[in-house]
Design an enzyme around this catalytic site. Structure first.
Site, PDB file in Angstrom:
ATOM      1  N   LYS A   1      41.790  37.176  48.077  1.00  0.00           N
ATOM      2  CA  LYS A   1      40.637  37.523  47.234  1.00  0.00           C
ATOM      3  C   LYS A   1      40.930  38.775  46.416  1.00  0.00           C
ATOM      4  O   LYS A   1      40.521  38.874  45.248  1.00  0.00           O
ATOM      5  CB  LYS A   1      39.408  37.743  48.123  1.00  0.00           C
ATOM      6  CG  LYS A   1      38.134  38.105  47.377  1.00  0.00           C
ATOM      7  CD  LYS A   1      37.619  36.948  46.542  1.00  0.00           C
ATOM      8  CE  LYS A   1      36.309  37.306  45.853  1.00  0.00           C
ATOM      9  NZ  LYS A   1      35.865  36.232  44.944  1.00  0.00           N
ATOM     10  N   GLU A   2      41.642  39.716  47.011  1.00  0.00           N
ATOM     11  CA  GLU A   2      41.917  40.981  46.336  1.00  0.00           C
ATOM     12  C   GLU A   2      43.062  40.882  45.327  1.00  0.00           C
ATOM     13  O   GLU A   2      42.950  41.365  44.202  1.00  0.00           O
ATOM     14  CB  GLU A   2      42.241  42.064  47.372  1.00  0.00           C
ATOM     15  CG  GLU A   2      41.034  42.556  48.158  1.00  0.00           C
ATOM     16  CD  GLU A   2      40.041  43.319  47.286  1.00  0.00           C
ATOM     17  OE1 GLU A   2      40.461  43.919  46.275  1.00  0.00           O
ATOM     18  OE2 GLU A   2      38.851  43.308  47.613  1.00  0.00           O
ATOM     19  N   SER A   3      44.180  40.262  45.733  1.00  0.00           N
ATOM     20  CA  SER A   3      45.376  40.340  44.887  1.00  0.00           C
ATOM     21  C   SER A   3      46.111  39.027  44.686  1.00  0.00           C
ATOM     22  O   SER A   3      47.089  38.986  43.940  1.00  0.00           O
ATOM     23  CB  SER A   3      46.366  41.331  45.514  1.00  0.00           C
ATOM     24  OG  SER A   3      46.861  40.805  46.743  1.00  0.00           O
TER      25      SER A   3
END
Length: 465
Positions: free
Chosen positions: A318-320
Site C-alpha cells: 500500500k505504501e510503496s
C-alpha cells in the site's frame, strides 16, 4: 397393559422420527430458497459488495503483491459504479459458490456461468458478460490424441465439479452412443489444465478463453477441438436481490460498449506474452508463493511486532508497492514511506536500503503499538488503530477516540472510532473542544485501513503463511 404402553411408546417415537425427517427435508429445501433478504440498498448502507471469483490467470490472482484478473478489474469498476468498496472471496467449487450466495455470505458470483434450468432455481443471472465456447484440452503429438469426439470411446475425461461440462459431454455420449467416462473433480478449470500438462490426466474441458491463455504458456497443449459452440455466460445474484440485479445489468450495458472493456480484454486475453510472464512468475499466486523480493525480510520483521507477515506485506504494498526508491509527493521514501523526520527519529540513514527502511518502519509501528496498548488492549482492534495512525497521524486518531468516548461509544473498538474519524473534515466535529489536532481527511485514513485489510485477506487466501 404393558403391551398397550409399548404400542403407545412405539407410535410416539415413530411420529417424532417422521417429524424430525420432515424438518430435515424442510431445512434442505429452505437451504436452496433465497431466505436472505439483502439487496442493493443494504449493500450500499453496509459500504461494500462481496464477490466470489476463481483464482485463475484470467479471473483473479496476486502478482507482485497486486490483485489482478479480468473479473477482478470488472468488479472494481462495478463497485465504483455502485459507490461501494469491494471484498473478494475465492470459490472452492461452483456448488459452494451458490451455497455461499444463498446463505448471504457473498452478494454476487463473478464466474463465467452458463444459464441453465437448474441454476436459475438457485439464483438470478445478469446480462451476458461474454460469449464463450468450450473445448477439449489434451496434450498434442502423443499417441491417442483425439481428433474427433468419437475418439473418446473408452477414455476418461476429467471436468470441474458442478460445471456444465459434464452435461455437455453427456449430450455427446448420448447422441453419438459413445462409451467414455466423465469424472468430476474438485479443481478449478486452470487446475485441471495443469493436471493435463503434468500428465496426471489425459483430457479436460474448459472455457475457450482459459484454454487459449494456457496454450500460450504450454505449447504442448492442443485446445482445438470444440465441445460446445459459443454460448452466453453471465454472473449470478440472489433471486430476491432485484435492485442489485438491475444495478449490475445497467452497469454491464455501459461496460460492454466501453473502451475500458476492450482494454481489459486485450490485457488478459490478447496480449498473451504478458499474461504468460505474470502467471509464471514466482511472485504470482498462480505458479509461485511469493509476494515480493523481500518476503524473507518481511517475515523476520513481522515476528518483531507479532504480526502476520502477510499483513505487513499488505501495508508495504500500500505504501510503496515494494519499490525501495519510491518517493511520495510529500517527501516520504523507502519501502514504508517514512517522512524525513521519522527516518531520522528511528535511525534510518539510507531510506533506499530495503532492510534499513523496513526496520525503521517496523520500529515506528512498535512505537504506535505501545502508544495504543493500554487504551486498546485487544490486538486485532489495536492494529487498525496503528494503521490509521500510520496514515493520518496518531493525533487525529486520538481525537476520534475522544469523540467516541464523549458520545458514549466504546472507544476500544475501531468501528466506533472510525465513525468520528470519517467526520474530521466537518467543522462541527474538528472544532469540538475535545479535538486537539484539528482538521483532517479522516475518511482517507478509514479507507486506508480497509484497503490494507482487504489486501491482507487476499494474501491470506492465496499465499501460504
Amino acid at each position: 397393559m404393558r403391551l398397550l404402553t409399548r404400542v403407545i411408546i412405539f407410535l410416539l417415537s415413530t411420529v417424532a422420527l417422521l417429524s424430525c425427517k420432515k424438518q430435515h427435508v424442510e431445512k434442505q429445501v429452505d437451504f436452496w430458497e433465497n431466505t436472505v433478504e439483502l439487496d442493493l440498498d443494504e449493500i450500499k448502507k453496509r459500504g461494500f459488495i462481496r464477490a466470489i471469483v476463481d483464482n485463475t490467470s484470467t479471473s483473479y490472482y496476486i502478482y507482485r503483491g497486486r490483485r489482478m484478473g479480468y473479473e477482478y478489474e470488472m468488479l472494481r469498476n462495478l463497485s465504483k459504479d455502485l459507490g461501494v468498496n469491494l471484498k473478494i472471496f475465492v470459490a472452492s467449487d461452483i456448488d459452494e459458490a451458490f451455497r455461499k450466495l444463498n446463505e448471504g455470505k457473498v452478494d454476487i458470483i463473478a464466474i463465467n456461468l452458463e444459464k441453465t434450468a437448474d441454476r436459475t432455481d438457485l439464483a438470478s443471472f445478469t446480462k451476458a458478460t461474454n460469449e464463450i465456447r468450450t473445448v477439449l484440452v489434451q496434450r498434442n503429438g502423443e499417441e491417442g490424441t483425439v481428433q474427433d469426439l468419437k475418439d473418446l470411446e473408452g477414455r476418461t475425461v476429467h471436468v470441474r465439479e458442478g460445471a456444465v461440462y459434464k452435461k455437455q459431454l453427456q449430450m455427446w455420449k448420448d447422441s453419438l452412443q459413445l462409451d467414455f467416462r466423465i469424472k468430476e473433480m474438485p479443481y478449478d478449470s486452470e487446475g485441471l489444465v495443469n493436471l493435463v500438462v503434468q500428465k496426471d490426466i489425459d483430457f479436460t474441458v474448459v472455457d475457450e478463453d482459459v484454454a487459449s491463455v494456457n496454450s500460450n504458456y504450454y505449447p504442448q497443449l492442443d485446445v482445438s477441438l470444440e465441445v460446445s459452440p459459443a454460448s452466453k455466460v453471465g454472473w449470478a445474484v440472489r433471486s430476491n436481490s432485484t435492485k442489485l440485479l438491475a444495478g449490475v445489468n445497467k452497469w454491464l450495458t455501459t461496460f460492454n460498449k466501453s473502451s475500458y472493456q476492450a482494454i481489459l480484454y486485450d490485457k488478459y486475453f490478447v496480449n498473451k506474452t504478458n499474461s504468460y510472464f505474470r502467471s509464471n512468475s514466482p511472485f504470482s499466486s498462480i505458479s509461485g508463493n511469493r509476494i515480493s523480493a523481500y518476503d524473507e525480510m518481511i517475515k523476520k520483521a513481522a515476528e518483531g511486532i507479532g504480526w502476520d507477515w502477510r499483513l505487513l506485506a499488505a501495508l508495504i504494498f500500500k505504501e510503496s508497492r515494494f519499490d525501495t526508491e519510491a518517493i511520495s509527493y510529500a517527501g516520504a521514501s523507502g519501502l514504508l514511506q517514512l517522512m524525513p523526520v521519522t527516518l531520522e527519529r528511528f535511525g534510518v540513514s539510507d531510506p533506499n536500503d530495503p532492510f534499513e527502511s523496513l526496520m525503521g518502519g517496523v520500529n515506528y509501528l512498535k512505537y504506535l503499538d505501545k502508544y495504543w496498548q493500554k487504551r486498546v488492549p485487544e490486538v486485532n482492534e489495536r492494529i487498525k488503530f496503528i494503521l490509521a495512525s500510520y496514515n493520518v497521524g496518531h493525533g487525529h486518531v486520538d481525537d476520534a477516540w475522544r469523540l467516541a468516548l464523549k458520545d458514549g461509544y466504546n472507544p476500544s473498538e475501531w468501528d466506533n472510532v472510525a465513525i468520528f474519524l470519517k467526520q474530521k473534515s466537518n467543522p462541527e466535529i474538528y472544532r469540538d473542544p475535545v479535538v486537539k489536532s484539528g482538521y483532517a481527511k479522516g475518511h482517507v485514513a478509514v479507507n486506508y485501513v480497509e484497503d490494507v485489510y482487504g489486501l491482507f485477506e487476499s494474501y491470506k487466501v492465496l499465499v501460504e503463511p
